[in-house]
Write a protein that holds these residues in place. Structure first.
Motif, short mmCIF file in Angstrom:
data_model
loop_
_atom_site.label_atom_id
_atom_site.label_comp_id
_atom_site.label_asym_id
_atom_site.label_seq_id
_atom_site.Cartn_x
_atom_site.Cartn_y
_atom_site.Cartn_z
N TRP A 30 70.90 -3.41 -24.69
CA TRP A 30 70.65 -1.98 -24.91
C TRP A 30 70.70 -1.75 -26.41
CZ3 TRP A 30 74.95 2.13 -24.70
CH2 TRP A 30 76.19 1.60 -25.09
N TRP A 31 70.17 -0.60 -26.84
CA TRP A 31 70.10 -0.32 -28.27
C TRP A 31 70.15 1.19 -28.50
CZ3 TRP A 31 71.49 -3.09 -32.14
CH2 TRP A 31 71.12 -2.76 -33.45
N THR A 32 70.19 1.55 -29.76
CA THR A 32 70.47 2.91 -30.18
C THR A 32 69.29 3.56 -30.86
OG1 THR A 32 72.02 4.24 -31.50
CG2 THR A 32 71.33 2.12 -32.41
N THR A 33 69.34 4.87 -30.95
CA THR A 33 68.45 5.65 -31.81
C THR A 33 69.35 6.33 -32.84
OG1 THR A 33 66.97 6.08 -29.94
CG2 THR A 33 66.70 7.45 -31.90
N THR A 34 69.33 5.84 -34.06
CA THR A 34 70.24 6.35 -35.08
C THR A 34 69.96 7.81 -35.38
OG1 THR A 34 70.46 4.15 -36.03
CG2 THR A 34 71.00 6.00 -37.46
N GLY A 35 71.02 8.56 -35.63
CA GLY A 35 70.89 9.97 -35.96
C GLY A 35 70.65 10.19 -37.44
N GLY A 36 71.28 11.20 -37.98
CA GLY A 36 71.07 11.54 -39.39
C GLY A 36 70.16 12.74 -39.53
N ALA A 37 70.37 13.51 -40.60
CA ALA A 37 69.63 14.76 -40.79
C ALA A 37 68.16 14.51 -41.06
CB ALA A 37 70.25 15.54 -41.95
N ALA A 38 67.34 15.41 -40.55
CA ALA A 38 65.90 15.38 -40.79
C ALA A 38 65.42 16.80 -41.06
CB ALA A 38 65.16 14.80 -39.59
N GLY A 39 64.56 16.96 -42.04
CA GLY A 39 64.03 18.27 -42.37
C GLY A 39 62.52 18.22 -42.54
N CYS A 40 61.85 19.29 -42.13
CA CYS A 40 60.39 19.31 -42.16
C CYS A 40 59.90 20.74 -42.41
CB CYS A 40 59.82 18.80 -40.85
SG CYS A 40 58.02 18.61 -40.83
N THR A 41 58.85 20.86 -43.21
CA THR A 41 58.18 22.14 -43.44
C THR A 41 56.72 22.01 -43.03
OG1 THR A 41 59.64 22.75 -45.26
CG2 THR A 41 57.51 23.85 -45.17
N VAL A 42 56.23 23.01 -42.30
CA VAL A 42 54.83 23.04 -41.85
C VAL A 42 54.19 24.31 -42.37
CG1 VAL A 42 53.28 23.11 -39.86
CG2 VAL A 42 55.33 21.67 -39.80
N ARG A 43 53.04 24.18 -43.03
CA ARG A 43 52.33 25.33 -43.60
C ARG A 43 50.89 25.34 -43.13
NH1 ARG A 43 51.57 24.87 -49.70
NH2 ARG A 43 49.47 24.14 -49.18
N MET A 44 50.45 26.47 -42.61
CA MET A 44 49.05 26.63 -42.23
C MET A 44 48.25 27.05 -43.47
SD MET A 44 46.67 26.44 -39.94
CE MET A 44 47.62 26.25 -38.42
N ASN A 45 47.19 26.33 -43.78
CA ASN A 45 46.34 26.65 -44.91
C ASN A 45 45.27 27.67 -44.53
OD1 ASN A 45 47.61 24.84 -46.75
ND2 ASN A 45 46.51 23.14 -45.79
N GLU A 46 44.60 28.20 -45.55
CA GLU A 46 43.62 29.25 -45.32
C GLU A 46 42.41 28.77 -44.54
OE1 GLU A 46 45.25 29.98 -49.55
OE2 GLU A 46 45.09 28.36 -48.09
N ASP A 47 42.15 27.48 -44.54
CA ASP A 47 40.98 26.96 -43.83
C ASP A 47 41.33 26.41 -42.45
OD1 ASP A 47 42.40 24.75 -44.57
OD2 ASP A 47 40.73 23.69 -45.52
#
Length: 766
Positions: A448-465
């Motif tokens: 068996w194995w793991t999925t390591t944690g830790g902080a993640a951050g993301c920004t999503v921006r819709m463009n004019e087109d």
């Protein structure tokens, strides 16, 4: 609601594919800055010595030399867990290759000539290279004042022991008293190098205020920034790390190495500096996989049921702790195996030696531990006259079980994984004998194995087109986790085509924080952050569309970036039309999100000294191997490998299968051909002529079989994918060789020489 564009679960082409295959992608080694200098590191040529003096006079007078730096230029202490390192040795060198100084010059040739002119006077000290010997009371002390190093509370360390993890549940002594059968084995595993195609590379530039920008081949830009801050003593705001596309990493590029030396040289010279490892430097002075020794003892009743298990594990940490204090916990969770054993005691000890530091390599401690545990499992079954497949099926974790650390297991796919792997190699069926007299064998291994944690951050921006910009701190290290996985998640959430997504990744000044491309974590952690941020953007766009279309939000749907009233496709508005006034009237549509995996509950009374106490979003795996062995030479011919992997949900099956096949191919080298040879702390084979990576000619048919038992935490049920394929293969091959020859090798790699000698009665094939 938004209808996804059916990207999820599809074999979409990653966003950087064309640049990679056409050569347009620019790696760190391709970069050049105006006025750039070239840096070379001066390293110790002995394993343990006191530095009496360093004379840089001759080097400094060489025409073309622009800067020379030593420990005085990098005063801070750093380290992943224990702050036991300096960028340059101060009074002592503790391993061959330890940096003592660095030179920047107008060319690499001049820099290397200058480096050779630096004279270091040493007083040699006693050295120790075997971790078992290093644990003795009379062994040379690697770190005389180890207790002064900053370290987390709860770390168990003493003298040359830099970390200990103890996992205990039930009454082990009672289990062995009641046992009808007791079996004990010892296994020894070796060190291998990550061997990415691209060696470690970094370029540092400095502005008028001393702030440094570093362009680097790194898996962990924010971690590198933190270590430079600690080692050089400059503010985080004065350090920017910009990762380039990676030519492979596999854990070797998590820590600040060349980045440190490029940064300190650039600050001294006030010019850009590039530091690139040669292949020899990478192999000889890298941070390869830990060598580990295992002692495993198991207690069984008359029916062959496991009653108890005791495991002692000794890891060679090398001269500095690096990630070893965390990895003792990982090994402890793996050491009992994925088996229902009521009474368990595991002790994992990481020990300082005068070898080079050992650290992260894809699935750290996994291949070693699974090889030992699964070899022991086959040995038990054969001694009892039980089919190894049946023995595993009798004991493996089941849904709803508790693991040895007390964490509750949800859906467990091990039984299906084992059965699917066995069927794929026709387990139990007679096979025709080899025409050339080679011995045929089949083996399986599971874990068996793991999925390591830790902080993640993301920004999503819709463009004019109507296109989308995604800013993520995650690093794209070649797996497709960012340029396929994260991209597909954002596109699916917004209902747009994949080619409408652009991603800016890893730049520490331009993206939100992320804990790095390590531990099979990127798609799960950053995927969750990206999904949430995209969802917020979607909701704002739907709100605006509802006003424009004069319809409730709940009646709206989206396909290919166009919002329409459900059932009335002609009544629609595109994202581009909704964004037309963004600059002056309606405003931007942008959202950020962070994700931090919730802690997995466990029983803290069962674990002491551990800093990785649980396997988050655990996944389950079985590999099977079909091999032939030449009894005259000991050569192994692998006919087929089957990789059965529980991935939770395959966001992009193409790249999931690529990880499964690539990881297993990498593990083939670990099992059979690759080995760093050490002599008194020195790597004796630091080149690809002597370090035997497998070629395409040695890689057999590798059949990937995907299982999908969804995780409660991952996006759409996804689990970590990247590490497990490299963890299990060696155990399966070892058991197949055992099946073919009737002789079990207890030392890796399984070279022809070791097999030849084992077949002729030399103990352990050593």
């Amino acid at each position: 609601m938004v209808r996804a564009t059916e990207l999820l679960g599809q074999r979409a082409v990653r966003l950087d594919a064309i640049d990679k295959v056409t050569g347009r992608a620019r790696f760190a080694s391709d970069l050049y800055l105006p006025g750039m200098l070239y840096g070379v590191v001066v390293r110790s040529d002995r394993p343990h010595a006191r530095i009496r003096s360093i004379d840089t006079t001759a080097a400094a007078s060489l025409p073309g030399v622009e800067a020379i730096v030593t420990a005085a230029d990098a005063p801070g202490m750093y380290g992943e867990v224990i702050k036991d390192q300096r960028a340059f040795a101060v009074d002592l060198v503790r391993h061959i290759g330890e940096p003592i100084a660095a030179v920047a010059a107008v060319s690499e040739e001049v820099a290397r000539e200058a480096a050779a002119l630096i004279e270091v006077e040493y007083e040699d000290l006693p050295a120790v290279f075997d971790p078992r010997e290093a644990m003795r009371d009379d062994a040379p002390r690697i770190h005389e004042h180890w207790e002064r190093y900053a370290a987390p509370d709860g770390l168990i360390r003493l003298g040359n022991v830099c970390a200990t993890t103890v996992l205990e549940t039930g009454d082990v002594e009672s289990a062995f008293r009641r046992a009808v059968h007791v079996f004990e084995d010892e296994y020894v595993t070796h060190s291998v190098h990550q061997s990415p195609m691209e060696t470690r590379t970094a370029i540092a530039d400095v502005d008028s205020g001393g702030a440094v920008t570093i362009y680097a081949s790194t898996q962990h830009p924010f971690g590198v920034r933190a270590q430079i801050h600690e080692a050089l003593g400059i503010p985080l705001t004065s350090i920017r790390v910009v990762p380039s596309p990676l030519g492979g990493g596999f854990g070797s590029k998590l820590e600040a190495i060349n980045e440190l030396y490029a940064a300190v040289l650039a600050r001294k010279a006030r010019r850009p500096v590039k530091v690139v490892n040669s292949r020899e430097e990478d192999l000889a002075f890298g941070n390869p996989r830990h060598p580990i020794c295992f002692q495993i003892r198991s207690a069984l009743d008359a029916d062959g049921t496991l009653l108890g298990r005791e495991v002692r594990v000794i890891m060679d940490a090398g001269a500095y702790a690096t990630g070893s204090p965390v990895l003792t916990s990982v090994a402890a969770l793996l050491a009992p195996g994925p088996y229902r054993i009521p009474n368990v005691r595991v002790e994992v000890i990481a020990v300082y030696t005068n070898n080079i530091p050992f650290s992260a390599f894809r699935g750290p401690t996994g291949p070693q531990t699974v090889f030992a545990v699964e070899s022991h499992t086959d040995a038990i079954a054969r001694r009892l006259g039980i089919d190894p497949l049946e023995f595993r099926l009798k004991h493996v974790f089941q849904s709803g079980d508790r693991a040895h650390n007390g964490q509750e297991l949800g859906q467990v796919s091990l039984t299906e994984a084992i059965n699917r792997a066995a069927a794929a190699i026709r387990w139990g069926e007679d096979e025709p004998a080899s025409e050339d007299g080679w011995l045929r064998g089949k083996g399986i291994a599971c874990t068996w194995w793991t999925t390591t944690g830790g902080a993640a951050g993301c920004t999503v921006r819709m463009n004019e087109d109507g296109t989308v910009l995604v800013q993520t701190g995650a690093s794209e290290i070649g797996t497709g986790a960012v340029m396929a996985g994260v991209a597909q998640i954002v596109a699916a959430e917004l209902g747009i085509a994949l080619d409408k997504v652009r991603i800016v990744w890893g730049d520490t000044d331009a993206t939100p924080y992320d804990a790095g491309a390590q531990g099979s974590r990127t798609v799960v952690n950053m995927g969750n952050a990206a999904r949430d941020a995209a969802g917020k953007v979607r909701q704002e766009l739907l709100r605006r569309a509802a006003e424009f279309l004069e319809a409730p939000v709940d009646d709206l749907d989206v396909v290919d970036g166009k919002v329409f009233v459900r059932g009335v496709p002609d009544r629609a508005v595109s994202y581009a039309e909704l964004m037309a006034g963004a600059m002056w009237s309606t405003g931007a549509v942008v959202a950020s999100s962070t994700y931090l995996a919730p802690p997995t509950p466990y029983d803290p009374d069962r674990l002491r000294g551990g800093f990785y106490p649980t396997f988050n979003s655990p996944s389950f795996h079985c590999h099977a191997a079909d091999v032939e062995v030449d009894p005259e030479t000991g050569a192994v011919r692998v006919r087929k490998i089957v990789v059965v992997q529980d991935v939770g949900f395959a966001i992009n099956p193409l790249y999931v299968e690529g990880q499964m096949q690539g990881g297993s191919a990498q593990a083939l080298g670990y099992a059979l051909t690759e080995e760093l040879h050490f002599e008194d702390g020195r790597v004796m084979n630091p080149n690809l002529a002597l370090y035997k990576l497998p070629t395409t000619l040695e890689v057999p048919d590798i059949e990937p079989i995907i299982l999908e038992y969804p995780s409660a935490e991952g996006p759409y049920g996804a689990k970590g994918v990247g590490e497990p394929p490299v963890i299990v293969t060696a155990g399966a091959i070892a058991n197949a060789v055992y099946d073919a020859t009737g002789v079990q090798l207890r030392r890796t790699p399984l070279t022809p020489e070791r097999i030849y000698r084992a077949l002729r009665g030399v103990e352990d094939g050593a």
